[in-house]
Design a protein around this motif. Sequence first.
Motif, PDB file in Angstrom:
ATOM      1  N   ILE A   1      -7.433  36.316  30.988  1.00  0.00           N
ATOM      2  CA  ILE A   1      -8.953  35.445  29.461  1.00  0.00           C
ATOM      3  C   ILE A   1      -8.039  33.972  30.139  1.00  0.00           C
ATOM      4  O   ILE A   1      -7.096  33.756  30.635  1.00  0.00           O
ATOM      5  CB  ILE A   1      -8.146  35.451  28.770  1.00  0.00           C
ATOM      6  N   ILE A   2      -9.203  33.328  30.829  1.00  0.00           N
ATOM      7  CA  ILE A   2      -9.507  32.146  31.702  1.00  0.00           C
ATOM      8  C   ILE A   2      -9.394  30.786  29.979  1.00  0.00           C
ATOM      9  O   ILE A   2     -10.632  31.406  29.558  1.00  0.00           O
ATOM     10  CB  ILE A   2     -10.913  32.305  32.392  1.00  0.00           C
ATOM     11  N   VAL A   3      -8.732  30.309  30.140  1.00  0.00           N
ATOM     12  CA  VAL A   3      -9.192  28.692  29.260  1.00  0.00           C
ATOM     13  C   VAL A   3      -9.436  27.963  29.788  1.00  0.00           C
ATOM     14  O   VAL A   3      -9.018  27.392  30.490  1.00  0.00           O
ATOM     15  CB  VAL A   3      -7.534  28.750  28.471  1.00  0.00           C
ATOM     16  N   PHE A   4     -10.656  26.750  29.067  1.00  0.00           N
ATOM     17  CA  PHE A   4     -10.690  25.195  29.677  1.00  0.00           C
ATOM     18  C   PHE A   4      -9.573  25.004  28.340  1.00  0.00           C
ATOM     19  O   PHE A   4     -10.165  25.015  27.178  1.00  0.00           O
ATOM     20  CB  PHE A   4     -12.103  24.936  29.753  1.00  0.00           C
ATOM     21  N   THR A   5      -8.457  23.402  28.966  1.00  0.00           N
ATOM     22  CA  THR A   5      -8.000  22.704  28.180  1.00  0.00           C
ATOM     23  C   THR A   5      -8.406  21.120  28.799  1.00  0.00           C
ATOM     24  O   THR A   5      -7.800  20.607  29.929  1.00  0.00           O
ATOM     25  CB  THR A   5      -6.585  23.158  28.267  1.00  0.00           C
ATOM     26  N   THR A   6      -8.201  20.561  27.710  1.00  0.00           N
ATOM     27  CA  THR A   6      -8.083  19.483  28.503  1.00  0.00           C
ATOM     28  C   THR A   6      -6.661  18.279  28.282  1.00  0.00           C
ATOM     29  O   THR A   6      -6.454  17.453  28.473  1.00  0.00           O
ATOM     30  CB  THR A   6      -9.224  18.104  26.976  1.00  0.00           C
ATOM     31  N   ARG A   7      -5.894  19.424  27.425  1.00  0.00           N
ATOM     32  CA  ARG A   7      -4.728  19.224  27.236  1.00  0.00           C
ATOM     33  C   ARG A   7      -3.320  19.860  27.718  1.00  0.00           C
ATOM     34  O   ARG A   7      -2.924  20.753  27.158  1.00  0.00           O
ATOM     35  CB  ARG A   7      -4.450  18.335  26.081  1.00  0.00           C
ATOM     36  N   PRO A   8      -4.001  20.251  29.135  1.00  0.00           N
ATOM     37  CA  PRO A   8      -2.999  20.891  29.978  1.00  0.00           C
ATOM     38  C   PRO A   8      -1.196  20.621  29.636  1.00  0.00           C
ATOM     39  O   PRO A   8      -0.598  21.136  29.640  1.00  0.00           O
ATOM     40  CB  PRO A   8      -3.005  20.963  31.562  1.00  0.00           C
ATOM     41  N   ASP A   9      -0.953  19.546  29.037  1.00  0.00           N
ATOM     42  CA  ASP A   9       0.215  19.130  29.134  1.00  0.00           C
ATOM     43  C   ASP A   9       1.516  18.939  28.295  1.00  0.00           C
ATOM     44  O   ASP A   9       1.839  19.606  27.846  1.00  0.00           O
ATOM     45  CB  ASP A   9       0.577  17.349  29.021  1.00  0.00           C
ATOM     46  N   THR A  10       0.433  19.871  27.330  1.00  0.00           N
ATOM     47  CA  THR A  10       0.772  20.900  25.888  1.00  0.00           C
ATOM     48  C   THR A  10       0.759  21.901  25.993  1.00  0.00           C
ATOM     49  O   THR A  10       1.226  23.233  24.811  1.00  0.00           O
ATOM     50  CB  THR A  10      -0.212  20.281  25.015  1.00  0.00           C
ATOM     51  N   LEU A  11       1.155  22.694  27.413  1.00  0.00           N
ATOM     52  CA  LEU A  11       1.311  24.016  27.570  1.00  0.00           C
ATOM     53  C   LEU A  11       2.270  24.879  26.679  1.00  0.00           C
ATOM     54  O   LEU A  11       2.145  25.272  26.402  1.00  0.00           O
ATOM     55  CB  LEU A  11       0.913  24.408  29.008  1.00  0.00           C
ATOM     56  N   PHE A  12       3.525  24.287  27.111  1.00  0.00           N
ATOM     57  CA  PHE A  12       4.329  24.835  26.542  1.00  0.00           C
ATOM     58  C   PHE A  12       4.661  24.503  25.359  1.00  0.00           C
ATOM     59  O   PHE A  12       5.758  25.418  24.791  1.00  0.00           O
ATOM     60  CB  PHE A  12       6.043  23.265  26.913  1.00  0.00           C
ATOM     61  N   GLY A  13       3.964  24.288  24.681  1.00  0.00           N
ATOM     62  CA  GLY A  13       3.832  24.324  22.523  1.00  0.00           C
ATOM     63  C   GLY A  13       2.572  25.384  22.888  1.00  0.00           C
ATOM     64  O   GLY A  13       1.992  25.702  21.231  1.00  0.00           O
ATOM     65  N   ALA A  14       1.702  26.066  23.552  1.00  0.00           N
ATOM     66  CA  ALA A  14       1.334  27.384  23.030  1.00  0.00           C
ATOM     67  C   ALA A  14       1.911  28.047  22.066  1.00  0.00           C
ATOM     68  O   ALA A  14       2.847  28.479  22.620  1.00  0.00           O
ATOM     69  CB  ALA A  14       0.584  27.754  24.551  1.00  0.00           C
ATOM     70  N   SER A  15       1.198  28.475  21.143  1.00  0.00           N
ATOM     71  CA  SER A  15       1.546  29.909  20.676  1.00  0.00           C
ATOM     72  C   SER A  15      -0.091  30.700  20.290  1.00  0.00           C
ATOM     73  O   SER A  15       1.094  31.958  19.358  1.00  0.00           O
ATOM     74  CB  SER A  15       1.980  29.250  19.242  1.00  0.00           C
ATOM     75  N   PHE A  16      -0.136  30.774  20.450  1.00  0.00           N
ATOM     76  CA  PHE A  16      -1.554  31.340  20.790  1.00  0.00           C
ATOM     77  C   PHE A  16      -2.665  31.355  21.686  1.00  0.00           C
ATOM     78  O   PHE A  16      -2.766  30.519  21.880  1.00  0.00           O
ATOM     79  CB  PHE A  16      -1.906  32.099  18.683  1.00  0.00           C
ATOM     80  N   ILE A  17      -3.436  32.707  21.392  1.00  0.00           N
ATOM     81  CA  ILE A  17      -5.267  32.467  22.334  1.00  0.00           C
ATOM     82  C   ILE A  17      -6.090  32.627  21.392  1.00  0.00           C
ATOM     83  O   ILE A  17      -5.896  34.256  20.462  1.00  0.00           O
ATOM     84  CB  ILE A  17      -4.921  33.405  23.611  1.00  0.00           C
TER      85      ILE A  17
END
Length: 830
Positions: free
Chosen positions: A245-261
């Motif tokens: 699943i390809i995702v675009f984000t403007t906040r890659p810095d918050t990747l460690f805070g990801a909790s769902f897709i």
Amino acid sequence: MTRVSYDFKSIQCKWQDELAGFSVSNAEILSSKDACYILEMLPYPSGKFHMGHVRNYTIGDVVARRKRMEGYKVIHPIGWDSFGMPAENAAMSNGNHPRKWTVSNISDMAEQLRCFGYMYDWKREISTCSAEYYTQEQKIFLDFYKLGLVYRKRSYVNWDPVDQTVLANEQVIDGRGWRSGAVVEKKFLEQWSIRITAYAEGLLAGLEDLRGVWPDKVLKMQENWIGKSSGAIVNFKLVESDENIIVFTTRPDTLFGASFIAISPDHKIAKRLAQTDDTVRNFVDECSRMSTTEEAIEKAEKKGIFTGLHVRHPVMPGEVLMVYIANFVVIDYGTGAVFGCPAHDERDFEFATKYGLPIIPVIDTEDPLPYVGDGPHINSQFLDGLHLDEAKERMILYIEELGIGHRETTYRLRDWLVSRQRYWGCPIPIIRCPKCGDVPADSPVLLPDDVEFDGKGNPLEKHPTWKYVKCPRCGEDAIRETDTLDTFFESSWYFLRYLDPQLTTPINMEMERAALPVDLYIGGVEHAVLHLLYARFFMLALRDAGYVSGSIPFKALLTQGMVTHKAYKNNAGEWVYPSDVVRDANGNMIDGSGNPVTEYPAEKMSKSKKNVVSSESIIDSHGVDAVRLFTVSDTPPEKDFEWNTDALDGAVRFLRRVWKVFSTLSSSREQHGNTILLKTTHMYIKQISEKYETNSLNKVVALLREFFNEIEDNVETEDEGSLLSAFETFTKMLYPMVPFICHEMWAMLGHTTKISDEPWPQYDEKLAAVETVTIAIQVNGRMRGTFTVEKDADDELVIQRAFEALGDKYDRSSAKKIFVVQNRIVNVVL
RNA sequence: GCCCUUGUGGCGGAACCGGUAGACGCAGCAGACUCAAAAUCUGCCGCUCUUUUGAGCAUGGGAGUUCGAGUCUCCCCGAGGGCACCA
């Protein structure tokens, strides 16, 4: 001097032809370095010439006439944006062919333009529905096609159910069609598009060249419309299969805070699941029925459904995230999939709270979550302690290193959908061959005249023979494309065609070099992201296609405001014409039948609200010059202009006063020495020229009136020659606004040349200079009087004079400090 | 929600770089001309107190910087516009 009274009707008659146009040939323009291209947005020939037109074209005409006096080779063309729906709708309701309807409207409107004395180069006139125009446009289209800027594909498009056609993104305003106002539906159709997104970066960069010369508001609107955002693409590997699943984000810095897709209901994975899973199908169906209007989106609840699928966390080995289908993820932005970081995104927070998903803060903050600002990162391994920008950068480098993503920039701008399922437009010059696919037409494609309008579908589609042709490539049976081009296509390059409207190729490049960019473009702000964006795109694309050398269509832009008028409604709920509103004995407003009337604030003139003023009736009662003068008086061009019949009367009054002074002038040119008016004249030439230069026409009018008041005050005291000289200068500066009366006065003053051929008055710096100034006196910052002194007097003298003027009340020795601003003010601090 | 623009007399609007707030008009009031009206001309016209003189208050509200703020800074309020489940 003759003493006839001011008769605007006979003056209008007399000078009508004289004023109707000026032509400057291409040879003249190419041989001089002084081309000046003044352009107003070309009208749609609806047949109705309204006050908005009057304002737009008056402003343009004033500027063009003055530029001509300044010695420029002025290009000031006019034409007709003559393809489009209204002609076709008229055909459906009265059976009149769109061409006939259009041609007759054009002749009516051209007559109106002549009435107003607008100076156009009629030799350059174009009509976009003429074959000479649109067949050249087809060449451009095919060159864009060759460059890969045109493509056809099936996708979700905006469908206008009233106009029965698709619309471009720019033409959908608040979820409604820009013309019909109908709520736009989503349809999955095959349509032609222009790859405007390929120029997103160029269009954005181009805005920088326009800073200061285009209104900031328009630049901002285009910038928002293009909507650049920088971030990263991240691949999330599915646990259940090999897919990503390809995702675009403007906040890659918050990747460690990801909790769902969360993926869009239109995402390919969601669609596939819908085929086998009823719950998913129901959810996806429900989402697709959801209205896309502003209000609906505002109210809609964030909803989602768990897919049963999981992805591996890309930077936290061993961690797994659940995959949801969510109604707030749109398919046509980014990749149609997002990772949710609830601690630092409001929408993700709402969603996570609702579905009991983890909320992991990764930025240290005292503020309540969700927190979207900057701060030192936490819970983020190698990002801990870093701030936003650096954390983003480090994360992008990291995922690039791992090969699971990369830096990415996306734009909000969509490709320009240009096909329309309508007859009255430029045919798309493509032939669809079952064997060869899409093949460019090998000759111009003319619109057939023999079509039927029954209101159902595209008449070209139903034409018995027109679309059946042989393929230019293989010679087999094929069919023409029956869609026509969006009419914004025509208006995207017409300003180039004016430069050589008969040429057998689209654009005269030599002229383009000499005359473009347009020096001043005048029109309504409603085209800020439609026409004005398309025209900028066209220049970039035309340059790549080798048609033009420049990249800027319009150097300076003046967006004029609307013409508004108060509206009135009676107690029966009917709109009432302002002219029918009267006051009863108690001073209350009533209509003709005595019903109480309520006043509504000034709004754009519209027939339905009955707050329109017809240009014909008003020039009949007040004269063209007065209407022209009035429309540029009082209100700055870019602001909304409220129609006010009293103020229009004031314009007539002013012209009568001018005429009165004019009719008392002697023909003697003998002057006696250095007069007061000579100095006044030069001061006003200076000021008025400056205000014209910035198109502050309301201030020009104020200064002209001041200047005239001075002349009038000196009628008795000045010698005849000086008076005449001042008046003539005044007339020249007044002329661009009110050409009829000025032509007449100029001729009657005994000139054999025309005022339009006079050079713009020049001033003498010495004469225009001020000699004495009035200085204000302040004590502790409070105004205590004024005195006059010669200009540039030294501070000591000024202080002395100030204390003299203050009298015994103040003593210089008690002053703590004295501030002197030369030629302006003395402030005594006690 | 985010972004932008904007707020000055009864009204439209002026005010250069921080230096006399209200130019120029519209409306209004008074007067002249007229039998009268219209037209035209003359004068007045931000608010409050004051006989004139003058004083005080005034540029959406509140603070601040400054000798001095419509203009610069911060906060708040109103109006208009743009964008918007934009990741």
